[in-house]
Design a protein around this motif. Structure first.
Motif, short mmCIF file in Angstrom:
data_model
loop_
_atom_site.label_atom_id
_atom_site.label_comp_id
_atom_site.label_asym_id
_atom_site.label_seq_id
_atom_site.Cartn_x
_atom_site.Cartn_y
_atom_site.Cartn_z
N HIS A 238 0.82 -1.22 0.00
CA HIS A 238 0.00 0.00 0.00
C HIS A 238 0.86 1.27 0.00
O HIS A 238 0.65 2.17 -0.82
N GLU A 239 1.83 1.35 0.90
CA GLU A 239 2.65 2.56 1.02
C GLU A 239 3.53 2.77 -0.20
O GLU A 239 3.68 3.89 -0.69
N GLN A 240 4.16 1.68 -0.68
CA GLN A 240 5.01 1.81 -1.85
C GLN A 240 4.21 2.24 -3.07
O GLN A 240 4.68 3.05 -3.89
N MET A 241 2.99 1.72 -3.22
CA MET A 241 2.19 2.07 -4.38
C MET A 241 1.75 3.53 -4.33
O MET A 241 1.69 4.21 -5.37
N ILE A 242 1.44 4.03 -3.14
CA ILE A 242 1.13 5.46 -3.00
C ILE A 242 2.32 6.28 -3.48
O ILE A 242 2.17 7.25 -4.23
N GLN A 243 3.54 5.89 -3.06
CA GLN A 243 4.73 6.63 -3.46
C GLN A 243 4.93 6.58 -4.98
O GLN A 243 5.26 7.60 -5.61
N ALA A 244 4.71 5.41 -5.58
CA ALA A 244 4.90 5.26 -7.02
C ALA A 244 3.95 6.16 -7.80
O ALA A 244 4.36 6.85 -8.75
N VAL A 245 2.68 6.16 -7.43
CA VAL A 245 1.69 6.97 -8.14
C VAL A 245 1.91 8.45 -7.85
O VAL A 245 1.79 9.31 -8.74
N LEU A 246 2.25 8.77 -6.59
CA LEU A 246 2.45 10.17 -6.21
C LEU A 246 3.61 10.79 -6.97
O LEU A 246 3.54 11.97 -7.35
N ASN A 247 4.67 10.03 -7.21
CA ASN A 247 5.81 10.57 -7.97
C ASN A 247 5.37 11.03 -9.35
O ASN A 247 5.78 12.10 -9.83
N ILE A 248 4.53 10.24 -10.01
CA ILE A 248 4.05 10.61 -11.35
C ILE A 248 3.09 11.80 -11.28
O ILE A 248 3.19 12.74 -12.06
N ALA A 249 2.17 11.75 -10.31
CA ALA A 249 1.18 12.82 -10.20
C ALA A 249 1.85 14.15 -9.86
O ALA A 249 1.44 15.21 -10.37
N ARG A 250 2.87 14.11 -9.02
CA ARG A 250 3.58 15.36 -8.68
C ARG A 250 4.31 15.92 -9.90
O ARG A 250 4.36 17.13 -10.11
N LEU A 307 13.93 8.66 -19.94
CA LEU A 307 13.14 9.32 -18.90
C LEU A 307 13.19 8.59 -17.56
O LEU A 307 13.11 9.22 -16.50
N PHE A 308 13.33 7.27 -17.57
CA PHE A 308 13.33 6.51 -16.32
C PHE A 308 14.73 6.32 -15.74
O PHE A 308 14.88 5.66 -14.73
N TYR A 309 15.74 6.93 -16.38
CA TYR A 309 17.08 6.86 -15.82
C TYR A 309 17.18 7.77 -14.59
O TYR A 309 16.59 8.85 -14.58
N PRO A 310 17.93 7.37 -13.57
CA PRO A 310 18.18 8.28 -12.44
C PRO A 310 18.89 9.54 -12.92
O PRO A 310 19.73 9.49 -13.83
N MET A 311 18.54 10.66 -12.30
CA MET A 311 19.16 11.97 -12.56
C MET A 311 18.77 12.57 -13.91
O MET A 311 19.32 13.59 -14.31
N VAL A 312 17.81 11.98 -14.61
CA VAL A 312 17.29 12.56 -15.85
C VAL A 312 15.98 13.27 -15.53
O VAL A 312 15.05 12.65 -15.03
N ARG A 315 12.99 19.17 -15.76
CA ARG A 315 12.93 20.45 -15.05
C ARG A 315 14.32 20.82 -14.55
O ARG A 315 15.07 19.96 -14.08
N PRO A 316 14.67 22.13 -14.61
CA PRO A 316 15.99 22.56 -14.14
C PRO A 316 16.24 22.22 -12.67
O PRO A 316 17.37 21.95 -12.28
N ASP A 317 15.17 22.21 -11.86
CA ASP A 317 15.32 21.96 -10.43
C ASP A 317 14.98 20.52 -10.05
O ASP A 317 14.88 20.18 -8.87
N GLY A 318 14.78 19.66 -11.04
CA GLY A 318 14.38 18.28 -10.76
C GLY A 318 15.58 17.40 -10.44
O GLY A 318 16.68 17.61 -10.97
N THR A 319 15.36 16.39 -9.57
CA THR A 319 16.43 15.45 -9.24
C THR A 319 16.47 14.27 -10.21
O THR A 319 17.49 13.59 -10.32
N GLY A 320 15.36 14.00 -10.90
CA GLY A 320 15.32 12.88 -11.82
C GLY A 320 15.27 11.53 -11.14
O GLY A 320 15.61 10.52 -11.75
N LEU A 321 14.84 11.51 -9.87
CA LEU A 321 14.79 10.23 -9.14
C LEU A 321 13.37 9.69 -9.02
O LEU A 321 13.18 8.50 -8.79
N GLY A 322 12.36 10.55 -9.14
CA GLY A 322 10.98 10.13 -8.91
C GLY A 322 10.54 8.99 -9.81
O GLY A 322 10.02 7.97 -9.34
N LEU A 323 10.76 9.12 -11.11
CA LEU A 323 10.31 8.08 -12.05
C LEU A 323 11.16 6.82 -11.92
O LEU A 323 10.66 5.71 -12.12
N ALA A 324 12.44 6.98 -11.63
CA ALA A 324 13.29 5.81 -11.42
C ALA A 324 12.81 5.00 -10.22
O ALA A 324 12.77 3.76 -10.26
N ILE A 325 12.42 5.70 -9.15
CA ILE A 325 11.90 5.03 -7.96
C ILE A 325 10.57 4.36 -8.28
O ILE A 325 10.32 3.21 -7.89
#
Length: 361
Positions: A238-250, A307-312, A315-325
């Motif tokens: 449950h918690e991991q899936m919230i994080q996965a969907v939230l990363n995309i929605a954010r 797009l799913f690579y870390p650090m990609v 956005r200029p201020d993006g970490t690029g970790l959300g989609l990888a996670i």
């Protein structure tokens, strides 16, 4: 024994190939279950309907079918784009074979979807990228974390020897930055914790994400819910899936925030059931498709392959970790993440199996 017509009907009903039979007026005589599934229509209810009431193709398609009836001339078309009644676009190959039956010409259409083959190829390439990235990130993390530990320890020892508290501000900066880099590397590696699986209503996950997004958007973005209430519970963390969907929605929310639009900013959360869906090399009888759709600027074409690579990040201020996670979480759930994007419409889809898969023979 079964009569010949019944035997032929049974064979057609059990084919995986989509079969559509039209009369000489291009009206539906029969379609098998594979065609019903592909076109998302009922063959029984659609009996007698004109072909364009079932799906549409290119402008030259109808004249070609009429010519096939008049001249009894078979033909094949590759990578045709069909649009179903529900608005879904399908890339297919189809073969048209005229059949003379008691002086009347029938048209037999054999439709082979190519979207699935293209998607499987893309998915296999994506999975290979995931594994390669994991190996690279693990190696990089090892090379970074070892000296970081030494730097942090040396800074702590140095702080004990310094004569004044003011000088310790500098060692605190070293320690804090070392900790920040360590945390960044840990996030790149992703969680090593195995999912804690339990049967969960996927809409509970989406409602939690929706409440967070609504709070963060401060009523500047319209949130649309388009749920299939008939979906059964799915085995997820449950918690991991919230994080996965939230990363995309954010990501969608942030893309909309910096985009000048002529229509209201909108994020849609949609769920649907999928039948006989292949993930990797495993065919699942039933799966769910969870979509996060926004009407923002879209993703730059240059980023599509990475797009799913870390650090990609786009956005200029993006970490690029959300989609990888997100991809790592969904991969642990034996699912997949895919996307399609153009200006005004970006769709991220998470597909999760609902039933035990079977390996294709």
């Amino acid at each position: 024994m079964m009569n010949t017509d019944a035997t032929h009907r049974l064979l057609l009903d059990n084919l995986n190939t989509a079969i559509v039979l039209l009369n000489d007026s291009l009206r539906l005589e029969y379609m098998n279950p594979a065609a019903e599934m592909l076109l998302a229509v009922s063959g029984q209810r659609s009996q007698g309907q004109f072909i364009s009431e079932l799906f549409t193709e290119s402008p030259e398609a109808l004249p070609a079918l009429r010519q096939a009836v008049e001249e009894a001339h078979p033909f094949t078309k590759r990578e045709a784009l069909l649009t179903t009644l529900s608005g879904q676009s399908l890339t297919v190959d189809y073969a048209v074979t005229p059949i003379i039956n008691h002086g009347t010409t029938l048209l037999l259409l054999e439709i082979h979807p190519r979207d699935r083959l293209l998607r499987i190829s893309k998915e296999e390439a994506q999975q290979s990228q995931i594994e390669t990235t994991k190996v690279l990130v693990r190696g990089l993390a090892h090379e970074i974390k070892n000296p970081l530990g030494g730097i942090r320890g040396a800074a702590q020892l140095l702080a004990r020897e310094l004569p004044g508290e003011a000088l310790k501000d500098y060692t605190n900066v070293i320690i804090e930055e070392a900790d920040r880099l360590r945390n960044l590397v840990d996030r790149m590696l992703g969680s090593n914790k195995l999912p804690s699986l339990a049967y969960t209503n996927i809409h509970e996950v989406l409602e939690r994400v929706a409440s967070l997004i609504e709070a963060e958007s401060q009523d500047c973005t319209m949130l649309v819910r388009d749920y299939d209430p008939s979906l059964p519970d799915v085995l997820i963390d449950h918690e991991q899936m919230i994080q996965a969907v939230l990363n995309i929605a954010r990501n969608a929310l942030q893309a909309l925030a910096g985009y000048t639009m002529t229509e209201p900013a909108r994020i849609t959360l949609r769920t649907r059931a999928l039948r006989q869906f292949t993930i990797g090399h495993v065919r699942h009888r039933l799966a769910i498709r969870l979509e996060i759709i926004d009407n923002g600027p879209g993703i730059l074409p240059d980023l599509h392959d990475t797009l799913f690579y870390p650090m990609v990040s786009g956005r200029p201020d993006g970490t690029g970790l959300g989609l990888a996670i997100t991809q790592n979480i969904i991969s642990q759930h034996q699912g997949l993440v895919e996307f399609e994007s153009q200006p005004g419409r970006t769709v991220f889809a998470i597909v999760l199996p609902l039933e035990q898969g079977i390996s294709p023979s």
